[in-house]
Design a protein around this motif. Structure first.
Motif, PDB file in Angstrom:
ATOM      1  N   ARG A  64       1.925  13.574  13.244  1.00  7.87           N
ATOM      2  CA  ARG A  64       0.686  12.910  13.656  1.00  7.87           C
ATOM      3  C   ARG A  64      -0.143  12.523  12.426  1.00  7.87           C
ATOM      4  NH1 ARG A  64      -2.082  11.290  18.396  1.00  7.87           N
ATOM      5  NH2 ARG A  64      -3.977  10.419  17.545  1.00  7.87           N
ATOM      6  N   ALA A  65      -0.077  13.343  11.377  1.00  6.74           N
ATOM      7  CA  ALA A  65      -0.825  13.052  10.156  1.00  6.74           C
ATOM      8  C   ALA A  65      -0.375  11.719   9.545  1.00  6.74           C
ATOM      9  CB  ALA A  65      -0.660  14.184   9.144  1.00  6.74           C
ATOM     10  N   HIS A  66       0.933  11.446   9.549  1.00  6.72           N
ATOM     11  CA  HIS A  66       1.431  10.169   9.023  1.00  6.72           C
ATOM     12  C   HIS A  66       0.889   9.005   9.854  1.00  6.72           C
ATOM     13  CE1 HIS A  66       4.000  12.045   6.124  1.00  6.72           C
ATOM     14  NE2 HIS A  66       4.797  12.596   7.027  1.00  6.72           N
ATOM     15  N   GLU A  67       0.873   9.173  11.168  1.00  7.65           N
ATOM     16  CA  GLU A  67       0.343   8.132  12.050  1.00  7.65           C
ATOM     17  C   GLU A  67      -1.143   7.895  11.783  1.00  7.65           C
ATOM     18  OE1 GLU A  67       0.060   7.068  16.819  1.00  7.65           O
ATOM     19  OE2 GLU A  67       0.718   9.059  16.196  1.00  7.65           O
TER      20      GLU A  67
ATOM     21  N   ASN B 153       0.818  -1.212   0.000  1.00  4.69           N
ATOM     22  CA  ASN B 153       0.000   0.000   0.000  1.00  4.69           C
ATOM     23  C   ASN B 153       0.855   1.268   0.000  1.00  4.69           C
ATOM     24  OD1 ASN B 153      -2.618   1.218  -0.017  1.00  4.69           O
ATOM     25  ND2 ASN B 153      -2.318   1.786   2.115  1.00  4.69           N
ATOM     26  N   GLY B 154       1.977   1.209  -0.685  1.00  2.00           N
ATOM     27  CA  GLY B 154       2.858   2.367  -0.733  1.00  2.00           C
ATOM     28  C   GLY B 154       3.831   2.465   0.421  1.00  2.00           C
ATOM     29  N   TYR B 155       3.693   1.559   1.426  1.00  6.12           N
ATOM     30  CA  TYR B 155       4.599   1.551   2.571  1.00  6.12           C
ATOM     31  C   TYR B 155       5.767   0.622   2.295  1.00  6.12           C
ATOM     32  CZ  TYR B 155       1.193   4.085   5.321  1.00  6.12           C
ATOM     33  OH  TYR B 155       0.343   5.050   5.780  1.00  6.12           O
ATOM     34  N   ALA B 156       6.940   1.030   2.700  1.00  2.00           N
ATOM     35  CA  ALA B 156       8.134   0.215   2.530  1.00  2.00           C
ATOM     36  C   ALA B 156       9.034   0.373   3.744  1.00  2.00           C
ATOM     37  CB  ALA B 156       8.898   0.631   1.278  1.00  2.00           C
ATOM     38  N   LEU B 157       9.550  -0.761   4.242  1.00  2.00           N
ATOM     39  CA  LEU B 157      10.576  -0.725   5.285  1.00  2.00           C
ATOM     40  C   LEU B 157      11.922  -0.652   4.584  1.00  2.00           C
ATOM     41  CD1 LEU B 157       9.559  -3.374   7.957  1.00  2.00           C
ATOM     42  CD2 LEU B 157       9.672  -0.902   8.235  1.00  2.00           C
TER      43      LEU B 157
ATOM     44  N   LYS C  62       6.426   6.019   3.048  1.00  8.63           N
ATOM     45  CA  LYS C  62       5.140   5.983   2.347  1.00  8.63           C
ATOM     46  C   LYS C  62       5.349   6.703   1.021  1.00  8.63           C
ATOM     47  CE  LYS C  62       0.555   5.972   1.736  1.00  8.63           C
ATOM     48  NZ  LYS C  62      -0.037   4.911   0.989  1.00  8.63           N
ATOM     49  N   ASP C  63       5.155   5.959  -0.068  1.00  6.46           N
ATOM     50  CA  ASP C  63       5.332   6.527  -1.412  1.00  6.46           C
ATOM     51  C   ASP C  63       6.697   7.193  -1.556  1.00  6.46           C
ATOM     52  OD1 ASP C  63       2.756   5.636  -2.104  1.00  6.46           O
ATOM     53  OD2 ASP C  63       1.864   7.476  -1.308  1.00  6.46           O
ATOM     54  N   GLY C  64       7.729   6.555  -0.995  1.00  5.86           N
ATOM     55  CA  GLY C  64       9.097   7.032  -1.126  1.00  5.86           C
ATOM     56  C   GLY C  64       9.539   8.064  -0.100  1.00  5.86           C
ATOM     57  N   LYS C  65       8.623   8.562   0.726  1.00  4.04           N
ATOM     58  CA  LYS C  65       8.969   9.576   1.728  1.00  4.04           C
ATOM     59  C   LYS C  65       9.027   8.944   3.110  1.00  4.04           C
ATOM     60  CE  LYS C  65       7.414  13.876   3.786  1.00  4.04           C
ATOM     61  NZ  LYS C  65       6.366  14.876   3.890  1.00  4.04           N
TER      62      LYS C  65
END
Length: 120
Positions: free
Chosen positions: A54-57, A6-10, A30-33
């Protein structure tokens, strides 16, 4: 090692075997950021996440809340499938937790990602 969902990467994953388990540090993107730092000390405790904002969370929590449950196939020495429910108010999950953890009867509320505090 990179896991993308879903655009998330470790990314930047570093691991270490400990006397009690497996420790790691990583960054979550998320999406490279980069949106968070992630770590687990390998001593049986939770994986800790330090969000950039907080928005990312909140965005991550809303996505996780849509996942429901997932059954992992038998692997890595497991003889039976392992079902993981992300909603501890689910009756099947509560029954499993109560059978494995006698202290569960003292729990009155749980925090559910994307939903907040819920009575059990």
């Amino acid at each position: 090692m990179t896991t993308d969902l879903n655009g998330y990467a470790l990314k930047n994953v570093k691991t270490l075997d400990t006397s009690d388990g497996y420790a790691f540090t990583a960054t979550l993107h998320k999406d490279g950021k980069k949106v968070a730092n992630v770590e687990n000390s390998g001593h049986g405790g939770p994986t800790m996440v330090w969000w950039s904002t907080r928005a990312h969370e909140d965005v991550f929590g809303a996505w996780v809340a849509t996942l429901g449950s997932y059954t992992y196939p038998p692997m890595l020495g497991m003889e039976t499938p392992l079902t993981v429910s992300l909603d501890p108010t689910d009756p099947a999950t509560l029954k499993l937790i109560a059978a494995k953890a006698p202290w569960w009867s003292k729990v009155g509320e749980v925090w559910i990602i994307g939903k907040g505090w819920q009575a059990v």
